[in-house]
Scaffold this active site. Structure first.
Site, short mmCIF file in Angstrom:
data_model
loop_
_atom_site.label_atom_id
_atom_site.label_comp_id
_atom_site.label_asym_id
_atom_site.label_seq_id
_atom_site.Cartn_x
_atom_site.Cartn_y
_atom_site.Cartn_z
N PRO A 209 -6.17 11.07 -5.92
CA PRO A 209 -6.43 10.21 -4.82
C PRO A 209 -5.11 9.72 -4.47
O PRO A 209 -4.47 9.35 -5.09
CB PRO A 209 -7.45 9.00 -5.23
N GLY A 210 -4.87 9.72 -2.78
CA GLY A 210 -3.89 9.30 -2.30
C GLY A 210 -2.57 9.97 -2.45
O GLY A 210 -1.39 9.75 -2.21
N GLY A 212 -2.25 12.57 -0.54
CA GLY A 212 -1.80 13.02 0.69
C GLY A 212 -2.64 14.31 1.45
O GLY A 212 -2.10 15.16 2.12
N LYS A 213 -3.91 14.37 0.82
CA LYS A 213 -4.44 15.61 1.17
C LYS A 213 -5.09 15.40 2.51
O LYS A 213 -4.85 16.37 3.52
CB LYS A 213 -5.81 15.71 0.14
N HIS A 429 1.23 -11.08 -29.31
CA HIS A 429 0.61 -9.67 -28.95
C HIS A 429 1.23 -8.81 -28.23
O HIS A 429 1.62 -7.74 -28.50
CB HIS A 429 -0.79 -10.17 -28.20
N GLU A 430 1.81 -9.19 -27.30
CA GLU A 430 2.86 -8.45 -26.40
C GLU A 430 3.97 -8.15 -27.13
O GLU A 430 4.37 -6.72 -26.83
CB GLU A 430 2.98 -9.25 -25.15
N ASP A 507 -7.07 -2.41 -25.58
CA ASP A 507 -5.85 -1.47 -26.19
C ASP A 507 -6.69 -0.80 -27.31
O ASP A 507 -6.52 0.48 -27.35
CB ASP A 507 -5.14 -2.34 -27.15
P1 ADP Z 1 -5.63 11.55 0.05
O1 ADP Z 1 -6.38 11.98 1.03
O2 ADP Z 1 -5.13 12.69 -0.71
O3 ADP Z 1 -6.65 10.84 -0.97
P2 ADP Z 1 -4.12 10.60 1.95
O4 ADP Z 1 -3.80 11.63 2.84
O5 ADP Z 1 -5.33 9.64 2.50
O6 ADP Z 1 -4.53 10.58 0.63
O7 ADP Z 1 -2.95 9.45 1.54
C1 ADP Z 1 -2.96 7.95 2.04
C2 ADP Z 1 -1.65 7.65 2.89
O8 ADP Z 1 -0.64 7.89 1.73
C3 ADP Z 1 -1.35 8.64 3.80
O9 ADP Z 1 -1.81 8.21 5.04
C4 ADP Z 1 0.19 8.35 3.95
O10 ADP Z 1 0.87 7.31 4.53
C5 ADP Z 1 0.57 8.10 2.36
N1 ADP Z 1 0.86 9.52 1.77
C6 ADP Z 1 0.45 10.12 0.82
N2 ADP Z 1 1.05 11.21 0.41
C7 ADP Z 1 2.19 11.19 1.14
C8 ADP Z 1 3.22 11.93 1.16
N3 ADP Z 1 3.52 13.15 0.53
N4 ADP Z 1 4.41 11.81 2.26
C9 ADP Z 1 4.29 10.68 2.93
N5 ADP Z 1 3.12 9.94 3.04
C10 ADP Z 1 2.03 9.97 2.03
ZN ZN Z 2 -2.46 -5.45 -25.75
#
Ligand code: ADP
Ligand code: ZN
Ligand code: MG
Length: 607
Positions: A209-210, A212-213, A429-430, A507
């Site tokens: 996730p995230g 940039g797909k 702990h830490e 942990d």
């Molecule tokens: P996914 O669909 O893989 O979950 P998104 O395409 O929705 O991810 O990415 C979310 C946001 O993160 C994008 O709108 C962009 O702003 C940023 N982002 C992610 N990957 C890139 C990248 N390679 N370059 C620039 N921005 C990115």
């Molecule tokens: Zn711990």
């Protein structure tokens, strides 16, 4: 209480409307409606009087309501209804019932002239109401297109809207290169058709996730200058049975009509899960939707010029039928960005923001291993927000670094009250984590130790890998387990067996998972090379009991082996802390005083 990494949580939207509820609602409304429209006069006594009597009662202020009906005039006063004859052409004002200066205002209803509507309401009102409600609910549940609730909810983004270009996607060079081909095909389809090349119809974009797909799919459309339909898999699941398939049909027919075009199906795993593995309701629905997608894709000829791009972060749960040749047979993997790519992504996202002069994006990218593009974007945004809140004109490096921690571990909770006794336990702990990890070569370097509560953690030790390795060695995994044990060991050593706390539960949980993976998934221990868990979750995150495919005997062996690994790690950690007891005490006391110890300060203890 060791380092924690935020994970994205997928939300399942489910907006099914219960049909029983609808029925109940309609029934209630119908009852209400017929009460409104029924005659109020049923239980009252009718008195035939001359018109003049009603008129004088009206003038004296003794009446409540007057109904001017077809052949009669009815006036109510308490339980009595006075009725007088009315000539057909007499209007309200002819009869003098429009006097504004009378003693007490009276409600006058011109029933006769609204005769038609009266009839309509009495008889058709409830019916119309039901139809109206039905349409309304359908509209809500379905497409937004009135009756046409099977029509696709996919958003149509035309050329001028899809301004995203490959330049907006930083890094991911290989993926871009592969997609260039697709762009070229969409731009010059004839060239390919002429030579007899078969262009892929379906492209599966795979990545965490995230990464940039969605952005990448948009960029393909933007580069090619073609319309882009996008719909999310979970949107398909949201509706009544049978509608999912018709939505697919509609979506594809729209796309074909304005081809060349791109259909983007986000989160395809929501519909494309392996059949027979579904749980609960919605299973049939999913299967029908999936089948329709497959049918549509099979129906593409080489000249349809429609390309389907699907995205998922869980390719291994997808139905094999989706991955067959002619369907989503192309796979474009979008990896988590490496340090260099992270720098490029940050560069993209600081565009248009007021940055301080001295910004070191390289440092920032080094401190953000494991961050996705989306997380990097939110780092820059968080920094912008805090800077603005503190009335700064520009975004400083400090603000960015602070934002990294916030995105990674949640906001600091400085005001959270912690008992002094607990603060001590947390500090030791830490330091236990930090010291054990430091003394084991294979562990990642300690970046920061903190006892400021943050997100869900009371304290934390933050590691920062020097380089990002692709493979994990047995040594490396074992070293991690030792580091994770450090917290509990420290508590036990400093405060005694009976004082150990629940603070180590996370942990231990993580250590156990790593040990289980070593034994049952990576074949790294004496139990053998057989693999007992499936590779369908992210690294080191398997649930060993899910889909159990081994005997009781093996289960016992696995459990014994896991416990042995954990005990061994515990022993090694204890030895380290005992041997370095003085340093251990010193760092813990300093941490209690300072609350935060950074990498430099920490390493100075060993200089
Ligand atoms: P996914 O669909 O893989 O979950 P998104 O395409 O929705 O991810 O990415 C979310 C946001 O993160 C994008 O709108 C962009 O702003 C940023 N982002 C992610 N990957 C890139 C990248 N390679 N370059 C620039 N921005 C990115
Ligand atoms: Zn711990
Ligand atoms: Mg997405």
């Amino acid at each position: 209480m060791a380092k924690t990494k935020k994970k994205h949580v997928r939300k399942q939207h489910s907006k099914k409307t219960n049909p029983f509820l609808i029925l109940l609602l309609v029934a209630a409304l119908v009852t209400g409606a017929s009460q409104i429209f029924s005659d109020t006069s049923s239980k009252k006594e009718r008195k035939e009087v001359p018109l003049s009597e009603i008129q004088s009662l009206y003038a004296a202020g003794g009446l409540e309501e007057v109904f001017i009906d077809k052949g009669e005039i009815r006036a109510t006063q308490g339980d009595v209804i006075y009725v007088a004859n009315r000539l057909p052409y007499e209007t309200v004002s002819d009869l003098g019932f429009d006097n504004k200066d009378i003693a007490v205002p009276v409600e006058v209803y011109d029933v006769a002239s609204s005769d038609f509507w009266d009839g309509v309401f009495k008889f058709w009102g409830p019916v119309l109401l039901i139809i109206f409600i039905f349409l309304f609910l359908m509209k809500k549940a379905g497409s937004g297109g009135g009756m046409n609730f099977g029509s696709s909810k996919a958003k149509l983004v035309l050329d001028k809207d899809s301004k995203t270009k490959f330049a907006d996607v930083a890094g991911a060079e290989e993926a871009k290169e592969e997609l260039m081909e697709v762009v070229d095909f969409l731009k010059h389809p004839k060239k390919y058709v002429k030579i007899g090349a078969k262009i892929p119809k379906g492209i599966l974009m795979v990545g965490e996730p995230g990464t940039g797909k969605t952005l990448m799919a948009r960029a393909v459309a933007g580069e090619a200058g073609v319309p882009f339909f996008s719909i999310s898999g979970s949107e398909f699941i949201e509706m009544f049975v049978g509608v999912g398939a018709s939505r697919v049909r509609d979506l594809f027919s729209k796309a074909k009509k304005i081809s060349p075009s791109i259909i983007f199906i986000d989160e395809i795993d929501a519909i494309g899960k392996q059949r027979g593995k579904g749980y609960g309701g919605g299973h049939d629905e999913r299967e029908q939707t999936l089948n329709q997608i497959l049918t549509e894709m099979d129906g593409f000829d080489n000249e349809s010029n429609v390309i389907v791009i699907a995205a998922t972060n869980r390719p291994n749960v997808l139905d094999k039928a989706l991955l067959r040749p002619g369907r989503f047979d192309r796979r474009v993997v979008i990896e988590m960005p490496n340090a260099e790519e992270r720098e490029q992504i940050l560069t993209v996202h600081i565009q248009g923001k007021e940055m301080a002069k001295k910004i070191d994006l390289k440092e920032l990218s080094k401190k953000t291993p494991g961050f996705s593009g989306a997380e990097l974007e939110s780092v820059v945004n968080e920094a912008a927000i805090t800077s603005a809140r503190h009335n700064k004109k520009t975004i400083s490096q400090e603000a960015l670094l602070e934002a990294v921690e916030k995105v990674m571990m949640g906001p600091e909770k400085k005001s959270k009250k912690v008992l002094e006794k607990e603060r001590q336990i947390i500090a030791y702990h830490e330091v236990g984590h930090a010291l054990v990890s430091h003394k084991i070569d294979e562990c990642d370097p300690v970046h920061k130790i903190s006892i400021v509560a943050r997100g869900g953690a009371a304290g934390l030790t933050w590691y920062l890998p020097d380089e990002e390795s692709q493979l994990h060695s047995k040594q490396n995994l074992f070293a991690r387990i030792c580091g994770l044990m450090g917290g509990r060991i420290a508590e036990q050593m400093k405060f005694g067996d009976d004082a150990i706390t629940t603070g180590a539960s996370n942990d231990l949980e993580r250590a156990t998972k790593i040990a289980q993976s070593m034994v049952a998934r990576f074949g790294m221990t004496g139990i053998g090379l057989s693999v007992f868990t499936q590779n369908d979750e992210s690294f080191l995150g398997v649930d060993i009991h899910q889909g159990k495919n081994y005997s009781e005997n093996t289960a016992q062996k696995i459990e014994a082996e896991v416990e042995r690994i954990l005990q061994k790690a515990y022993k090694i950690g204890s030895d380290i802390l005992k041997k370095n007891n003085k340093t251990f005490e010193k760092i813990a006391q300093d941490l209690l005083a300072k609350e935060v110890i950074n990498q430099k300060e920490f390493e100075a203890y060993f200089a």
